[in-house]
Design a protein around this motif. Structure first.
Motif, PDB file in Angstrom:
ATOM      1  N   UNK A   1      36.421  44.985  43.276  1.00  9.84           N
ATOM      2  CA  UNK A   1      37.406  44.235  44.059  1.00  9.84           C
ATOM      3  C   UNK A   1      37.532  42.805  43.555  1.00  9.84           C
ATOM      4  N   UNK A   2      36.414  42.213  43.122  1.00 14.16           N
ATOM      5  CA  UNK A   2      36.446  40.852  42.586  1.00 14.16           C
ATOM      6  C   UNK A   2      37.298  40.807  41.317  1.00 14.16           C
ATOM      7  N   UNK A   3      37.139  41.823  40.439  1.00 12.71           N
ATOM      8  CA  UNK A   3      37.954  41.888  39.225  1.00 12.71           C
ATOM      9  C   UNK A   3      39.428  42.058  39.568  1.00 12.71           C
ATOM     10  N   UNK A   4      39.713  42.899  40.550  1.00 12.04           N
ATOM     11  CA  UNK A   4      41.099  43.099  40.968  1.00 12.04           C
ATOM     12  C   UNK A   4      41.685  41.794  41.505  1.00 12.04           C
ATOM     13  N   UNK A   5      40.905  41.080  42.303  1.00  9.41           N
ATOM     14  CA  UNK A   5      41.363  39.805  42.852  1.00  9.41           C
ATOM     15  C   UNK A   5      41.633  38.804  41.727  1.00  9.41           C
ATOM     16  N   UNK A   6      40.723  38.730  40.762  1.00  7.79           N
ATOM     17  CA  UNK A   6      40.918  37.815  39.635  1.00  7.79           C
ATOM     18  C   UNK A   6      42.194  38.169  38.863  1.00  7.79           C
ATOM     19  N   UNK A   7      42.454  39.465  38.680  1.00  3.29           N
ATOM     20  CA  UNK A   7      43.677  39.896  37.993  1.00  3.29           C
ATOM     21  C   UNK A   7      44.921  39.504  38.780  1.00  3.29           C
ATOM     22  N   UNK A   8      44.879  39.688  40.089  1.00  2.14           N
ATOM     23  CA  UNK A   8      46.026  39.328  40.928  1.00  2.14           C
ATOM     24  C   UNK A   8      46.254  37.816  40.878  1.00  2.14           C
TER      25      UNK A   8
ATOM     26  N   UNK B   1      45.347  35.753  38.461  1.00  2.00           N
ATOM     27  CA  UNK B   1      45.817  35.433  37.115  1.00  2.00           C
ATOM     28  C   UNK B   1      47.310  35.786  36.977  1.00  2.00           C
ATOM     29  N   UNK B   2      47.713  36.970  37.472  1.00  2.00           N
ATOM     30  CA  UNK B   2      49.124  37.363  37.421  1.00  2.00           C
ATOM     31  C   UNK B   2      49.987  36.412  38.245  1.00  2.00           C
ATOM     32  N   UNK B   3      49.467  36.009  39.395  1.00  2.00           N
ATOM     33  CA  UNK B   3      50.203  35.059  40.231  1.00  2.00           C
ATOM     34  C   UNK B   3      50.381  33.720  39.532  1.00  2.00           C
ATOM     35  N   UNK B   4      49.329  33.255  38.857  1.00  2.00           N
ATOM     36  CA  UNK B   4      49.425  31.995  38.129  1.00  2.00           C
ATOM     37  C   UNK B   4      50.410  32.107  36.968  1.00  2.00           C
ATOM     38  N   UNK B   5      50.411  33.259  36.297  1.00  3.40           N
ATOM     39  CA  UNK B   5      51.358  33.469  35.203  1.00  3.40           C
ATOM     40  C   UNK B   5      52.790  33.477  35.728  1.00  3.40           C
ATOM     41  N   UNK B   6      53.007  34.148  36.849  1.00  5.34           N
ATOM     42  CA  UNK B   6      54.357  34.170  37.443  1.00  5.34           C
ATOM     43  C   UNK B   6      54.789  32.776  37.865  1.00  5.34           C
TER      44      UNK B   6
END
Length: 132
Positions: free
Chosen positions: A109-116, A118-123
């Motif tokens: 879940x921590x990895x999933x949160x980090x991915x979300x 990171x994607x949010x920051x990219x957007x």
């Protein structure tokens, strides 16, 4: 550990009135349905079992122990303590497995949160870039 628990990993319910204990030549003492008293799972293994009351009356305890040599009573106590020690070890192992599973799930879940994130920051970066 205050209560015995069913050793079946999918059950783990507290045993409050009866426990099933493996014991030779005791089929006649076990009920015909061969069900776990905690979770009512069918016990299909050919092992012989005894149903033990977890709260025997004082009269029963007295009748069972009266007249026995103290060495025999101590041997009975030693076996009972070994049984409880085994149960505590089983519970400890079970809780360690639960903790490992929770830690693994938490890491996922921590990895999933980090991915979300990171994607949010990219957007947000793309949106800010497009806005300027």
């Amino acid at each position: 550990m205050d209560h015995l628990k069913c050793n079946r990993l999918t059950c783990r319910k507290a045993l409050t009135e009866k426990a099933v204990v493996v014991f030779d030549c005791a089929n006649e003492l076990f009920n015909a349905s061969r069900l776990c008293p905690a979770c009512e799972t069918s016990l299909t293994e050919p092992d012989d079992v005894v149903v033990c009351s977890l709260h025997p009356s004082n009269d029963y305890k007295t009748s069972v122990l009266s007249g026995l040599n103290p060495a025999i009573i101590l041997e009975i106590c030693s076996r009972a303590m070994s049984f409880w020690q085994y149960q505590v070890q089983q519970e400890h192992s079970f809780q360690q497995a639960v903790l490992r599973n929770i830690n693994e799930k938490n890491a996922q879940l921590q990895k999933q949160l980090e991915n979300v994130v990171r994607e949010g920051e990219q957007l947000r970066t793309v949106r800010d870039w497009n806005a300027s």
